[in-house]
Write a protein that holds these residues in place. Structure first.
Motif, PDB file in Angstrom:
ATOM      1  N   UNK A   1       0.836  -1.205   0.000  1.00 52.98           N
ATOM      2  CA  UNK A   1       0.000   0.000   0.000  1.00 52.98           C
ATOM      3  C   UNK A   1       0.869   1.253   0.000  1.00 52.98           C
ATOM      4  N   UNK A   2       1.913   1.256   0.820  1.00 51.00           N
ATOM      5  CA  UNK A   2       2.782   2.435   0.892  1.00 51.00           C
ATOM      6  C   UNK A   2       3.569   2.638  -0.401  1.00 51.00           C
ATOM      7  N   UNK A   3       4.088   1.557  -0.981  1.00 50.62           N
ATOM      8  CA  UNK A   3       4.876   1.719  -2.206  1.00 50.62           C
ATOM      9  C   UNK A   3       4.011   2.167  -3.373  1.00 50.62           C
ATOM     10  N   UNK A   4       2.724   1.781  -3.367  1.00 47.56           N
ATOM     11  CA  UNK A   4       1.827   2.292  -4.401  1.00 47.56           C
ATOM     12  C   UNK A   4       1.589   3.783  -4.230  1.00 47.56           C
ATOM     13  N   UNK A   5       1.671   4.272  -2.982  1.00 42.99           N
ATOM     14  CA  UNK A   5       1.642   5.714  -2.767  1.00 42.99           C
ATOM     15  C   UNK A   5       2.836   6.384  -3.424  1.00 42.99           C
ATOM     16  N   UNK A   6       4.012   5.769  -3.309  1.00 44.37           N
ATOM     17  CA  UNK A   6       5.196   6.305  -3.999  1.00 44.37           C
ATOM     18  C   UNK A   6       4.996   6.335  -5.507  1.00 44.37           C
TER      19      UNK A   6
ATOM     20  N   UNK B   1      -2.278  -7.204  -8.472  1.00 48.19           N
ATOM     21  CA  UNK B   1      -2.897  -5.874  -8.522  1.00 48.19           C
ATOM     22  C   UNK B   1      -1.832  -4.786  -8.415  1.00 48.19           C
ATOM     23  N   UNK B   2      -0.889  -4.966  -7.479  1.00 47.48           N
ATOM     24  CA  UNK B   2       0.180  -3.976  -7.304  1.00 47.48           C
ATOM     25  C   UNK B   2       1.050  -3.877  -8.545  1.00 47.48           C
ATOM     26  N   UNK B   3       1.305  -5.010  -9.190  1.00 49.28           N
ATOM     27  CA  UNK B   3       2.144  -4.987 -10.393  1.00 49.28           C
ATOM     28  C   UNK B   3       1.464  -4.243 -11.529  1.00 49.28           C
ATOM     29  N   UNK B   4       0.170  -4.486 -11.705  1.00 48.78           N
ATOM     30  CA  UNK B   4      -0.569  -3.786 -12.762  1.00 48.78           C
ATOM     31  C   UNK B   4      -0.571  -2.278 -12.509  1.00 48.78           C
ATOM     32  N   UNK B   5      -0.803  -1.860 -11.272  1.00 43.87           N
ATOM     33  CA  UNK B   5      -0.777  -0.434 -10.952  1.00 43.87           C
ATOM     34  C   UNK B   5       0.627   0.139 -11.119  1.00 43.87           C
ATOM     35  N   UNK B   6       1.645  -0.639 -10.764  1.00 45.29           N
ATOM     36  CA  UNK B   6       3.023  -0.166 -10.921  1.00 45.29           C
ATOM     37  C   UNK B   6       3.373   0.031 -12.388  1.00 45.29           C
TER      38      UNK B   6
ATOM     39  N   UNK C   1      13.668  -3.203 -13.832  1.00 42.55           N
ATOM     40  CA  UNK C   1      12.210  -3.119 -13.759  1.00 42.55           C
ATOM     41  C   UNK C   1      11.538  -4.374 -14.287  1.00 42.55           C
ATOM     42  N   UNK C   2      12.068  -4.946 -15.365  1.00 41.71           N
ATOM     43  CA  UNK C   2      11.408  -6.122 -15.937  1.00 41.71           C
ATOM     44  C   UNK C   2      11.509  -7.303 -14.984  1.00 41.71           C
ATOM     45  N   UNK C   3      12.635  -7.426 -14.269  1.00 40.67           N
ATOM     46  CA  UNK C   3      12.754  -8.496 -13.283  1.00 40.67           C
ATOM     47  C   UNK C   3      11.811  -8.265 -12.105  1.00 40.67           C
ATOM     48  N   UNK C   4      11.676  -7.012 -11.691  1.00 43.39           N
ATOM     49  CA  UNK C   4      10.768  -6.698 -10.583  1.00 43.39           C
ATOM     50  C   UNK C   4       9.328  -7.021 -10.958  1.00 43.39           C
ATOM     51  N   UNK C   5       8.904  -6.634 -12.141  1.00 41.54           N
ATOM     52  CA  UNK C   5       7.514  -6.857 -12.540  1.00 41.54           C
ATOM     53  C   UNK C   5       7.197  -8.350 -12.651  1.00 41.54           C
ATOM     54  N   UNK C   6       8.099  -9.115 -13.272  1.00 42.63           N
ATOM     55  CA  UNK C   6       7.857 -10.554 -13.385  1.00 42.63           C
ATOM     56  C   UNK C   6       7.907 -11.209 -12.012  1.00 42.63           C
ATOM     57  N   UNK C   7       8.882 -10.809 -11.183  1.00 44.68           N
ATOM     58  CA  UNK C   7       9.008 -11.423  -9.867  1.00 44.68           C
ATOM     59  C   UNK C   7       7.836 -11.115  -8.967  1.00 44.68           C
ATOM     60  N   UNK C   8       7.341  -9.866  -9.010  1.00 48.50           N
ATOM     61  CA  UNK C   8       6.204  -9.493  -8.167  1.00 48.50           C
ATOM     62  C   UNK C   8       4.908 -10.100  -8.673  1.00 48.50           C
TER      63      UNK C   8
END
Length: 527
Positions: free
Chosen positions: A276-281, A413-418, A391-398
């Protein structure tokens, strides 16, 4: 060699304070530190996850306190980042009109403190070196800053002091959470004891929350982020380069070094809060960044916004996502240092960074326009730059964390919003580039000089490092993946899916399960 990288800038800072030529000494120390860090990176044995080049001096045997330094695949990347940005920041500093010796000494003290924190294996000195670097940051903004520098200096000092105090409480509680036979300041002893389950799950939750808040304030985690844009806008360019590019990574490094290996239950318990906090960022701060009307404030907010992507990789609690977070830490440090350095040169030449007063500068400053454009492309994650690999590793990993067939989890959900955050960063970065370097140029900027040849050296160094990590991310992944593979579940995700650079997974972790996952990830990356 590790001791040399720590004390070379520190000793040079002391010599400068004693009266030796400031700029020449600072440049010489920065070059030597970079050479030593590059040597450590190149000759690190990446097949082993243990600390290497370890040196230890006993200070208090009864407290088991010793000054112990060394590097592994994670810390050597951070030491290399600090050395590159230090060299670029010192080079960009140029001639300082007042208190030149003190200015360069402060830069080197920040560098020495950051490198000391990254290379420390002892909990006490890990914290102490970071505190050493905070004092010169306050002085650089308060004395040599611009705009509302006094307010910005006090604001960053109060915020970071509170964050450091909460962090200290968390570190003390972490130390006390281990039973007496295993109680130590040594990271290696603590990680071994934690792997044996010597910290109760309830204690892990309390300690992790304190560390998350303490490190989060230092990193500018939402909603503790408001100090960062104002401080970076007021700071001289070299100070902004060092703090945003290097010192802010201390908190991220601390979470990776302490929270993930020692407090896995705490990390899982507070994962939803962190998301929730990182989505605020990513979302809220990204929208605020679009609304900025000055280049320096826009860069400050963008630095805060990109921390959300790194937090997403850490929250994924898998080898792929966490490794991507490390790569993005390195990439972001280089790209934001490049952008702040060029923005500082624009302010020095024009006296303003307001978008309404700029425009068309690429006509008279073509090299600056090209370099800033490359920094923008890296920041928005253009393929070929290091940011994209991370970023691509983060998105796939998350995304694959918590995934169940046909059902979305909070991580999906967080990945799609990110991913929408990538769109936001593209909007504000390209708009800033257009309003600064494209369009009609004003009459008063017709004779502005371009970056002098000497300044093209640090620009080339930063761009070359971004491209090297972008085209060959495996050089960094192979150092980091074995470290996290030792205490993250083999089922969490694959090991080295980064920008299509898949090579010999079995040499990193000789496991049939990892090998099969590696082949699957390789197929995905090829597509």
């Amino acid at each position: 060699m590790v001791l040399f990288t720590i004390f070379c800038p520190t000793v040079a800072a002391v010599l400068i304070m004693l009266g030796v030529p400031a700029r020449k000494t600072a440049l010489a120390a920065s070059v030597l530190t970079f050479a030593a860090a590059l040597f450590l990176f190149v000759f690190l044995d990446h097949d082993h996850a243990d600390f290497q080049h370890v040196t230890s001096f006993s200070i208090s045997p009864e407290w088991r306190l010793s000054f112990t330094t060394g590097v592994d695949g994670l810390s050597v990347i951070m030491v290399l980042l600090a050395s590159i940005v230090t060299l670029a920041a010192v080079w960009f500093a140029g001639t300082i009109e007042r208190h030149e010796n003190a200015f360069y000494a402060c830069l080197l003290f920040i560098s020495g403190g950051a490198i000391g924190a990254f290379a420390s294996i002892d909990l006490f000195f890990f914290y102490a070196f970071h505190e050493l670097a905070l004092i010169p940051t306050f002085l650089l903004i308060g004395i040599w800053g611009s705009g509302n520098r006094i307010t910005a200096a006090w604001k960053i000092t109060i915020y970071l002091a509170i964050g450091s105090f909460i962090l200290l409480l968390g570190l003390i509680l972490l130390y006390q959470s281990f039973p007496l036979p295993s109680r130590s300041f040594d990271f290696r002893v603590l990680q071994t004891a934690a792997a044996m389950g010597q910290i109760a799950p309830e204690a892990q939750r309390h300690v992790y929350l304190l560390l998350l808040i303490g490190f989060g304030i230092l990193i500018s985690l939402f909603p503790f982020h408001t100090w960062a844009p104002e401080a970076y806008a007021a700071a001289p360019a070299p100070a902004a380069m060092l703090h945003a590019g290097v010192l802010k990574k201390f908190g991220l490094y601390g979470l990776l070094r302490l929270a993930i290996p020692m407090l896995p239950e705490g990390a899982r318990h507070w994962a939803t809060l962190l998301i929730v906090l990182l989505l605020g960022n990513i979302i809220y701060v990204g929208l605020v960044t679009i609304a900025q009307k000055r280049l320096d404030w826009m860069l400050g907010y963008s630095s805060v916004m990109h921390m959300g992507f790194i937090f997403l990789g850490i929250a994924s609690f898998g080898v792929l996502g966490v490794t991507g977070a490390v790569v993005l830490m390195f990439a972001h440090g280089l790209s934001i240092a490049l952008l702040f350095g060029i923005a500082g040169e624009l302010r020095r030449r024009t006296g303003t960074l307001a978008f309404d007063e700029l425009g068309g500068l690429a006509r008279v400053m073509p090299f600056a326009g090209l370099a800033f454009g490359l920094g923008v492309f890296a920041a928005i994650g253009l393929p070929g730059f290091a940011n994209f690999a991370g970023e691509i590793m983060i998105f796939f990993g998350a995304f694959r964390n918590g995934w169940e067939i046909g059902q979305f989890h909070i991580f999906q959900i967080a990945t799609v919003l990110a991913l929408w955050g990538v769109v936001l960063s593209t909007v504000y970065m390209l708009r800033a580039y257009r309003r600064t370097f494209m369009g009609t140029i004003r009459d008063q900027w017709q004779k502005l000089p371009d970056l002098r040849p000497a300044l093209r050296v640090p620009v080339t160094l930063l761009v070359a490092a971004l491209l090297c990590c972008g085209f060959f991310p495996q050089l960094f992944v192979r150092n980091v993946a074995p470290i996290f593979g030792t205490f993250l579940s083999a089922n969490s995700d694959t090991l080295t899916c980064s920008h299509g650079a898949m090579r010999r997974l079995n040499t990193v972790v000789p496991s049939r399960e990892h090998a099969s996952q590696g082949r699957a990830c390789n197929d995905l990356a090829t597509k």
